[in-house]
Design a protein around this motif. Structure first.
Motif, short mmCIF file in Angstrom:
data_model
loop_
_atom_site.label_atom_id
_atom_site.label_comp_id
_atom_site.label_asym_id
_atom_site.label_seq_id
_atom_site.Cartn_x
_atom_site.Cartn_y
_atom_site.Cartn_z
N GLU A 5 0.77 -1.17 -0.02
CA GLU A 5 0.09 0.07 -0.10
C GLU A 5 0.92 1.38 0.13
O GLU A 5 0.51 2.42 -0.76
CB GLU A 5 -0.87 0.08 1.13
CG GLU A 5 -1.98 1.13 1.18
CD GLU A 5 -3.10 0.97 0.01
OE1 GLU A 5 -3.42 -0.06 -0.38
OE2 GLU A 5 -3.21 2.02 -0.57
N GLU A 35 3.68 6.00 -5.24
CA GLU A 35 3.64 6.15 -6.80
C GLU A 35 2.65 7.13 -7.25
O GLU A 35 2.76 7.97 -8.06
CB GLU A 35 3.46 4.44 -7.41
CG GLU A 35 3.35 4.33 -8.74
CD GLU A 35 4.69 4.84 -9.39
OE1 GLU A 35 5.73 4.24 -8.76
OE2 GLU A 35 4.95 5.43 -10.54
N ARG A 41 2.19 1.97 -3.74
CA ARG A 41 1.06 2.50 -4.30
C ARG A 41 1.01 4.06 -3.95
O ARG A 41 0.75 4.74 -4.99
CB ARG A 41 -0.44 1.96 -4.00
CG ARG A 41 -0.39 0.58 -4.83
CD ARG A 41 -1.81 -0.08 -4.84
NE ARG A 41 -2.55 -0.52 -3.51
CZ ARG A 41 -2.04 -1.74 -3.10
NH1 ARG A 41 -1.51 -2.74 -3.84
NH2 ARG A 41 -2.38 -2.23 -1.99
N MET A 42 0.81 4.39 -2.53
CA MET A 42 0.66 5.77 -2.35
C MET A 42 2.13 6.74 -2.77
O MET A 42 1.89 7.55 -3.09
CB MET A 42 0.68 5.90 -0.88
CG MET A 42 -0.66 5.45 -0.10
SD MET A 42 -0.42 5.43 1.79
CE MET A 42 0.67 6.79 2.33
#
Lengths: 238, 96
Positions: B83, B89, B86-87
């Motif tokens: 997660e 990115e 993803r954050m």
């Protein structure tokens, strides 16, 4: 009947469909940005989320306002609802100009507010103003976008010219971001999303010359949002 | 000059160091890999254990056959790593 600018009849309805798609995309991005804010408590994610909520609101106002222009049944329903409230038998006819001007004003002010907020957030920290000056500058910009939205009700091109300038500078910020993140592919896609939105806005400026440029503008705007959605999907489904 | 890491970045660096070591790491190795002091690392480890991102396990050393402690990454810790990536990115893509 109030007229802001003329749009090609064959495109009526398609722009509403595009606005509905843009609305959903804006809400998805706003939602994920809010989720990140809840984890790391950094204000920039709230501002970014709020910017996309404003875009979603702008599309809602556009859907309502233009939907009432295109579809007589919707107008009949709105007249039945609004009539008793304003207390006039001919409410639908007498207040239509005010209604449509309000609708377009709200759509423009929320969209301009969104572009401005995205521009502020996309600047690197050293380019951002310190808190007191930031507050006063934001106050000034809120006044200016209110004024521009009001004037745009009488001269629509003012809105698209202003959007074009803000989006142009935002594209430059995202180009710098692309370089600063070692040519990150997702940053590249975001930059191109805003380039497509910019091209769409430029097309809207010249609708008075060639009506079909409205369709071109709407298509480029939709493409910009679809690229944002694609980037969002690539990032969140890694 | 390197910028100061935020709390979340520190947690990410700790968990990443454990993941890079195959999911299990000794405390001393973790201290060097994550570039933290002993005291600071212990503070973060207490928090990570409480949040079930890692757990402490007793293992028998290969050479000395003595019981020693190791830090193990949980599935929740793995999810946090994914997660956080993803954050990061998203943050890089949108210039935040």
């Amino acid at each position: 009947m109030f007229t802001l600018f003329s749009t090609p009849n064959w495109f009526n309805g398609y722009d509403l469909l595009f606005a509905a798609v843009n609305l959903v995309i804006a809400l998805l991005i706003a939602g994920y940005s809010w989720k990140i804010y809840r984890i790391n408590k950094e204000n920039k994610f709230t501002y970014f989320s709020f910017a996309f909520i404003l875009i979603a609101l702008a599309n809602i106002f556009k859907l309502i306002t233009q939907g009432l222009i295109y579809y007589t049944p919707w107008r009949a329903v709105a007249t039945r609802v609004v009539g008793p409230v304003v207390g006039m038998a001919q409410a639908g006819v007498n207040y239509s100009d005010l209604f449509f001007r309000t609708g377009f004003f709200l759509s423009m002010i929320t969209m301009l507010g969104a572009w401005l907020l995205i521009y502020f957030v996309s600047q690197k920290k050293s380019g951002r103003l310190k808190s007191y000056y930031e507050t006063s500058q934001i106050g000034l910009f809120i006044y200016l976008i209110g004024l521009i939205s009001l004037v745009s009700n009488f001269k629509y091109s003012v809105f698209y010219l202003t959007s074009t300038v803000i989006l142009g500078i935002t594209v430059l910020n995202y180009y710098k971001n692309y370089l600063n993140t070692d040519k990150n592919r997702n940053a590249f896609k975001v930059m191109w999303s805003f380039v497509l939105l910019l091209i769409g806005n430029i097309a809207f400026i010249f609708v008075f010359i060639f009506e079909s440029l409205y369709a071109v503008g709407e298509i480029f705007t939709l493409l910009g949002f679809l690229l944002l959605l694609y980037t969002h999907h690539k990032v969140t489904h890694k | 000059m390197a910028t100061r890491r935020s709390r979340l970045e520190l947690i990410f660096d700790i968990l990443l160091a454990i993941q890079n070591k195959g999911g299990t790491i000794k405390p001393t190795h973790l201290m060097y890999k994550s570039n933290l002091s002993h005291k600071l690392l212990n503070n973060y480890l207490d928090e990570l254990v409480m949040k079930e991102l890692v757990f402490i396990q007793d293992i028998i050393g290969k050479k000395k056959q003595k019981s020693t402690k190791a830090i193990v990454l949980t599935d929740k810790g793995l999810s946090f790593l994914a997660e956080f990536r993803r954050m990061r990115e998203f943050t890089d893509a949108f210039g935040l």
